[in-house]
Write a protein that holds these residues in place. Structure first.
Motif, short mmCIF file in Angstrom:
data_model
loop_
_atom_site.label_atom_id
_atom_site.label_comp_id
_atom_site.label_asym_id
_atom_site.label_seq_id
_atom_site.Cartn_x
_atom_site.Cartn_y
_atom_site.Cartn_z
N GLU A 119 -0.84 3.22 -3.57
CA GLU A 119 -0.36 2.08 -4.36
C GLU A 119 -1.52 1.14 -4.56
O GLU A 119 -2.20 0.74 -3.60
CB GLU A 119 0.79 1.38 -3.65
N TYR A 120 -1.73 0.76 -5.81
CA TYR A 120 -2.87 -0.08 -6.13
C TYR A 120 -2.82 -1.38 -5.33
O TYR A 120 -1.81 -2.09 -5.33
CB TYR A 120 -2.89 -0.38 -7.62
N CYS A 121 -3.94 -1.70 -4.64
CA CYS A 121 -3.89 -2.85 -3.74
C CYS A 121 -5.12 -3.73 -3.85
O CYS A 121 -5.38 -4.53 -2.96
CB CYS A 121 -3.73 -2.36 -2.30
N CYS A 177 -4.63 5.84 -0.03
CA CYS A 177 -3.72 4.76 -0.35
C CYS A 177 -3.33 4.95 -1.80
O CYS A 177 -4.19 4.95 -2.68
CB CYS A 177 -4.35 3.40 -0.17
N MET A 234 -9.69 2.97 0.30
CA MET A 234 -8.74 2.88 1.40
C MET A 234 -8.24 4.27 1.74
O MET A 234 -7.08 4.60 1.57
CB MET A 234 -7.58 1.97 0.99
N HIS A 255 -9.15 -0.41 -3.34
CA HIS A 255 -8.03 0.54 -3.30
C HIS A 255 -8.53 1.97 -3.17
O HIS A 255 -8.02 2.75 -2.37
CB HIS A 255 -7.22 0.34 -4.57
N HIS A 315 0.87 -1.18 0.00
CA HIS A 315 0.00 0.00 0.00
C HIS A 315 0.90 1.23 0.00
O HIS A 315 2.13 1.08 0.01
CB HIS A 315 -0.89 0.01 1.24
#
Ligand code: HEA
Ligand code: HEA
Ligand code: CUA
Ligand SMILES: [Cu+2]
Lengths: 556, 307, 209
Positions: free
Chosen positions: B175-177, B173, B184, B181, B138
């Motif tokens: 960073e792609y998670c 967030c 987040m 996403h 993340h």
């Protein structure tokens, strides 16, 4: 560089048929080893993928009109941009210019009959199709949601979409790239016509050569990193899994070691196309030929040393970041040489604003903006703020769409008469070029602003304060989509109803223009011999003013 | 322009503005040349044409290559100078632990107070974030502070900020998670110091992080080996934090957060010289939150010496 | 010397055509080096971070199988080299025998590898729920072992295919003019060998005194 093929008027009936008439069955196309026909096969395939990626882009832009989304779920949105990225990068832009224009023109430009390994060339197309089918299969099966970057451990352990299929698709298409690269390198080394020395090679030839080097040396690393992803995901072998002491950053290093050079795979061919168009339409020799050549070589080499600039916030060491940042600035220098030399070529020219030229001029402007914003991202403190925001999205669309795709369209128009033997409507083409330019800026400039305001990328739902910018961007995309769809109509029309093209409608000097339109199967009726450097648009001692005024056709 | 809510923000913006100014200049220069040449040398115009003297080309070429190089060097140097400031952790910072998981942020204050998707901090106090992830990568992004740092599974990353203005700011967030996403997200609430003091004195029935860690230390059976009267031969953990430990197979490792984290979850990785690696892995038994508490406990002066 | 090479499109001269295949194969070998380079980087990383435990994983490999295979593959390289030279010199019979020998050794390698895999599997050396060793660096070693040996075996199988193609060309009776094809095939075969020669110490000698 003018081989004398014009000697005596040979009767049309007596000459060998053009490559298009040389067999018209489906079989004669699917089993062809003629580089020109393979170029056409590729052109049809990448057009399909361009529109597939474009449909995904349309979905993305539609969704983002509202901060809460319109009709997609989060998962569907994630699949949409992943598909868009994968398709546009590996199935459209990486192969675009090399496999279509490159395949068609490279052998002709150096005076050869074909590429060095014609059957390998055909195989590379089949690999491309196989990879494409796997990817389409992944799409039909339900899609992938990892982003085009396949970051671990998400892709290997957590995603529950069809990562394996997509990864295999990209793996296979990678080998198609490698095959094309090997082929082009051998072609340029071994098949140059008599008198075609390295320093007489047209810049498009140099562009293909440097691109191929990068393809051959970078793509295998991508193949291995995807293989490792497959090993971990399909067989549970602990490779990047941090719970067994693996390091997810290792994947990022491997991936970017390919993917940064890959961005030069996407832009070097565009450099080549633009150089050809500008010299011809400005009727000037290229400004600083040698510097242009060295610049491309330097870009290809340094391109391998900057991958870490994608990882400034990933947790890599501060020192490593500093080095990568520095090298990213260094690569601005050869890029600047290119931009300034194109500009310099216009000086004292005889400029004609045909559609290809409009695309080329647009390319210079948009590439400059894209490149300069690349420098923002190469400055560590700024990248920390801007990475993974729409600023990055805007940066790369400026170079890849505003730059490379424009150049591709420019090249397509420029060589259209040679490839198809038909003329297109200049006015309609100019209109398409202009709407593409404005639509493009309208779509992507707002993204710089919202990126700077903090809008993260890959966000389906977003904070309402970004909405005005998103709406603007989506509206621009409508104009842009029109700009891309429009040529399909008038180019399609030209195929059947267009005027017959003369052999050299733009009065260009490249070898490919010294043969018939469309060319015969073996390219030249008489093997050319080269006696001079490229771009002899104005004879040494007379001022171009006098020469061109008398000779150049004064269309529009 | 997004709000400048941290001490770092104006400095980043300053650099940003310089870059924007420079880019505008360069783009104007290039497009001015394009346009002027296009008009002056359009086909059929009467402008003077003629051969360029040989030297023009070469001198100009070298000139603008050098000029670009120096401009690039200048920006690099300027940016690198700022990078130094960005990475230098202030010493007396308040420490906040961040554990990211799909798709939420868990934040823990030193006094044991926990929050989800929200972080309350006092204005004008440097805050150090020690972050790890329970699953995928993340990224902790607060646009108003101009900070962003990826949060990785299996290791600790750090970031810091000092809020300058009271208010509530986005936490994203970046960073792609996965699926959520884009959900987040959370808020950073910057409060005046007094208000923060009041807020942080609120309910904390669990005790401070270190206290919770001490409890875990017993519950998870660490004392069984690392306690004074344990039968298993295991190194004493009293005052372990920051010590240089000799490793089996040569070399030393400083016992920092990362080291202790790995010692608990992957005990086989670094074995202390002279001990048999019998310690079981606590993977799946101690969560990342638990490890954060254990570390907080081992960091206290007499941590690890309880019975 | 058999110089009666058939010139085919797109080449104009025999000299150019002769270098083309080796040239192409060399470029492809550059690709292969970077391909394997990726996984060697993983090895270097895992070994550096895994320390003792990583080597402990390496202790479990079977050095006898490994050494036997190294021997087999080195020999096959020799037979391949002879085959290539023989083709060039026009000694078709010798070339044929040596190609068959190469294929034989290649198959032998795969058979030995198969037995080795069977042993590894029966000893639960596949990382996963029933893995014999501790999850962690040892498991990473075995992840490397499986990925790289399978990749290598696939390369070898492709190698068998191209050697087989030479035999097929021979069956048609025109091996002699195909000296450049033989040269390209030999280059590829040697690469597959060299990769194994690098793998041998990494897999079998690490962790042994
Ligand atoms: C064709 C594609 C292409 C090209 C050519 C480039 C070219 C460059 N890119 Fe870009 N980039 C991408 C495609 C491309 N990029 C993509 C796809 C991503 C995102 C990937 C992802 O995360 O999904 C990305 C991301 C990206 C990042 C990481 C951002 C992030 O995720 O945080 C960075 C950081 O340094 C960067 C920098 C650069 C630089 C310095 C150049 C340079 O080569 C540009 C050089 C050009 C110029 C500088 C302009 C011309 C020069 C002048 C007119 C002279 C004047 C200049 C001076 C005086 C200095 N790029
Ligand atoms: C290489 C090439 C390439 C190209 C050509 C494009 C083209 C476009 N891209 Fe692309 N884009 C990427 C590469 C590319 N992109 C990559 C690599 C990413 C990152 C993915 C990731 O994060 O993993 C990305 C991500 C990306 C995002 C960010 C998504 C996100 O982070 O959430 C957006 C958002 O606006 C976007 C928009 C567009 C648009 C509007 C176009 C337009 O130029 C496209 C216009 C074309 C058409 C629209 C098709 C032709 C027209 C028609 C068929 C007309 C009729 C159509 C209909 C009515 C359906 N792209
Ligand atoms: Cu967590 Cu994105
Ligand atoms: Cu890059």
């Amino acid at each position: 560089m003018s081989p004398n093929t014009q000697e005596g008027i040979v009767d049309r009936e007596l000459r060998s048929p053009s490559y298009l008439q040389n067999g018209t069955t489906i079989r004669s196309w699917l089993l062809t080893t003629d580089h020109k026909r393979i170029g056409i096969l590729y052109a049809m395939s990448i057009t399909f993928f361009f529109f597939l990626g474009g449909i995904a882009a349309t979905l993305i832009r539609l969704e983002l009109i509202s901060p809460t989304g319109l009709f997609l779920t989060n998962d569907e949105y994630n699949r949409a941009f992943t598909l868009h990225g994968i398709v546009m990068v590996w199935f459209f832009l990486v192969p675009s210019i090399p496999t279509t224009l490159g395949n068609f023109l490279l052998p002709m430009m150096i005076g050869a009959k074909d590429v060095a390994f014609p059957r390998l060339n055909l195989m590379s197309w089949y690999l491309f199709i196989a990879g494409g089918l796997l990817t389409v299969l992944a799409l039909i099966a339900g899609g992938v949601d990892t982003g085009w970057t396949f970051y671990t451990p998400f892709s290997t352990l957590y995603s529950n979409s069809h990562v394996l299929l997509a990864a295999m698709g990209v793996f296979v298409v990678g080998f198609s790239s490698i095959a094309t690269g090997v082929n082009f390198i051998a072609t340029v080394h071994l098949l140059r016509a008599k008198g075609m020395t390295w320093m007489r090679l047209p810049l498009f030839g140099w562009a293909m050569y440097t691109t191929s080097l990068v393809m051959v040396l970078a793509t295998p690393v991508l193949a291995m990193s995807l293989l490792l992803v497959v090993a971990e995901r399909a067989f549970g072998l602990p490779i990047f899994d941090p719970r067994s002491g693996g390091d997810p950053l290792l994947f990022q290093h491997l991936f970017w070691f390919y993917s940064h050079p890959a961005v030069y795979i996407m832009v070097l061919p565009a450099f080549g196309v633009v150089s050809e168009i500008i010299t011809c339409e400005a009727r000037r020799r290229i400004f600083g030929y040698q510097f242009m050549v060295y610049a491309m070589v330097v870009i290809a080499v340094i391109g391998f040393m900057v991958w870490g600039h994608h990882m400034f916030v990933s947790g890599q060491s501060a020192f490593a970041s500093l080095v990568f940042s520095f090298l990213s600035f260094v690569i601005a220098v050869p890029s600047a040489i290119k931009v300034f030399n194109w500009t310099g070529t216009l000086y004292r020219g005889q400029i004609r604003f045909s559609a290809p030229m409009l695309y080329a001029l647009g390319f210079i402007g948009l590439f400059t903006i894209g490149g300069l914003t690349g420098l923002f991202l190469a400055s560590i403190p700024i990248d920390v703020d801007l990475t993974d925001t729409y600023f990055v999205v805007a940066h790369f669309h400026y170079i890849m769409v505003g730059g490379s795709v424009s150049a591709f369209f420019g090249g397509l128009h420029f060589w259209w008469p040679k490839i198809t033997g038909r003329m297109y409507s200049e006015r309609l083409a100019q209109f398409a070029a202009i709407s593409m330019f404005f639509g493009f800026n309208f779509t992507f400039f707002p993204q710089f602003i919202m990126g700077w305001m903090g809008m993260p990328r890959r966000y389906h739902l977003y904070a309402p304060e970004f909405q005005p910018w998103h709406v603007m961007s989506s509206m621009g995309a409508v104009v842009l989509a029109f700009g891309y769809a429009w040529p399909v109509f008038y180019l399609g029309w030209s195929l059947f109803k267009g005027q017959r093209a003369p052999d050299n409608p733009w009065d260009a000097t490249g070898l490919e223009w010294q043969t018939r339109s469309p060319p015969p199967k073996e390219n030249f009726d008489r093997t050319p011999v080269v006696t001079d450097g490229p771009y002899k648009y104005h004879p040494q001692d007379s001022t171009p003013h006098e020469v061109e005024q008398a000779q150049a056709p004064q269309v529009p | 322009m997004p709000p400048e809510a941290s001490t770092l923000a104006p400095r980043i913006d300053h650099l940003m503005l310089i870059l924007v100014g420079m880019s505008v200049l360069i783009v104007s220069l290039v497009s001015a040349l394009l346009i002027v040449f296009s008009i002056r040398y359009r086909r059929g115009s009467t402008a003077k044409r003629g051969r360029l003297p040989e030297w023009v080309s070469r001198e100009i070429e070298i000139g603008w290559t050098a000029a670009t190089f120096f401009v690039a060097l200048f920006i690099f140097w300027f940016a690198a100078a700022l990078q130094g400031a960005q990475y230098k952790m202030p010493k007396n910072a308040m420490e906040v632990h961040v554990v990211a998981k799909q798709w939420m942020w868990k934040l823990e204050h030193p006094n044991g107070r926990r929050e989800i998707n929200a972080l309350h901090v006092p204005v004008g106090v440097p805050v150090r974030l020690v972050m790890t992830s329970q699953d995928v990568i993340h990224s902790f992004f607060v646009p108003a502070f101009r900070i962003k740092q990826d949060v990785l599974p299996g290791r600790y990353t750090e970031a810091w900020f000092e809020a300058k203005e009271v208010g509530t700011y986005h936490l994203f967030c970046a960073e792609y998670c996965g699926t959520d996403h884009s959900k987040m997200t959370g808020g950073i609430v910057v409060m005046p110091r007094a208000a923060y003091a009041r807020w942080s004195r609120g309910v904390d029935e669990h005790g401070t992080l270190a206290q919770q860690g001490a409890q875990l230390f017993r519950q998870l059976g660490c004392t069984g080996c690392h306690g004074q009267s344990a039968r298993v031969r295991a190194p004493s953990l009293a005052g372990i934090f920051g010590r240089r430990q000799p490793m089996e197979g040569g070399g030393f490792k400083v016992a920092d957060e990362e080291y202790i984290h790995d010692s608990i979850l992957q005990p086989q990785k670094d074995v202390v010289a002279g001990y048999t690696p019998v310690m079981p892995s606590y993977q799946g038994i101690a969560s990342e939150d638990d490890v954060v508490r254990l570390i907080a406990y081992l960091k206290t002066p007499n941590g690890g010496s309880v019975e | 010397m058999s110089s009666d090479i058939i010139i085919h499109e797109p080449f104009e001269t025999a000299a150019r055509q002769k270098v083309a295949v080796p040239f192409g194969v060399w470029s492809f070998l550059a690709t292969e080096c970077l391909f394997f380079g990726g996984i060697f980087l993983f090895y270097a990383y895992a070994r550096w971070h895994g320390g003792e435990a990583f080597s402990a994983g390496a202790k479990e490999t079977d050095i006898w199988f490994g050494s036997a295979n190294t021997f087999i593959l080195m020999t096959s390289s020799l037979t391949m080299a002879i085959a290539e030279r023989a083709t060039k010199e026009g000694l078709v019979r010798l070339a044929r025998w040596m190609l068959w020998a190469t294929i034989g050794f290649g198959l032998a390698f795969l058979v030995v590898k198969g037995f080795e895999y069977r042993k590894d599997i029966s000893e639960h050396l596949i990382p996963g729920p029933h893995f014999k060793l501790e999850q962690g660096p040892a498991a990473q070693f075995w992840a490397f072992y499986w990925t790289v040996t399978v990749t290598h075996a696939i390369h070898l199988t492709i190698g068998l295919g191209v050697v087989g193609r030479l035999l097929w060309i021979d069956r048609r009776g025109d091996l002699a003019p195909h000296a450049t094809t033989a040269e390209g095939t030999a280059l590829y075969w040697h690469l597959v060998d060299i990769v194994w020669v690098i793998l041998y110490p990494l897999l079998y000698l690490v962790g042994r005194p």
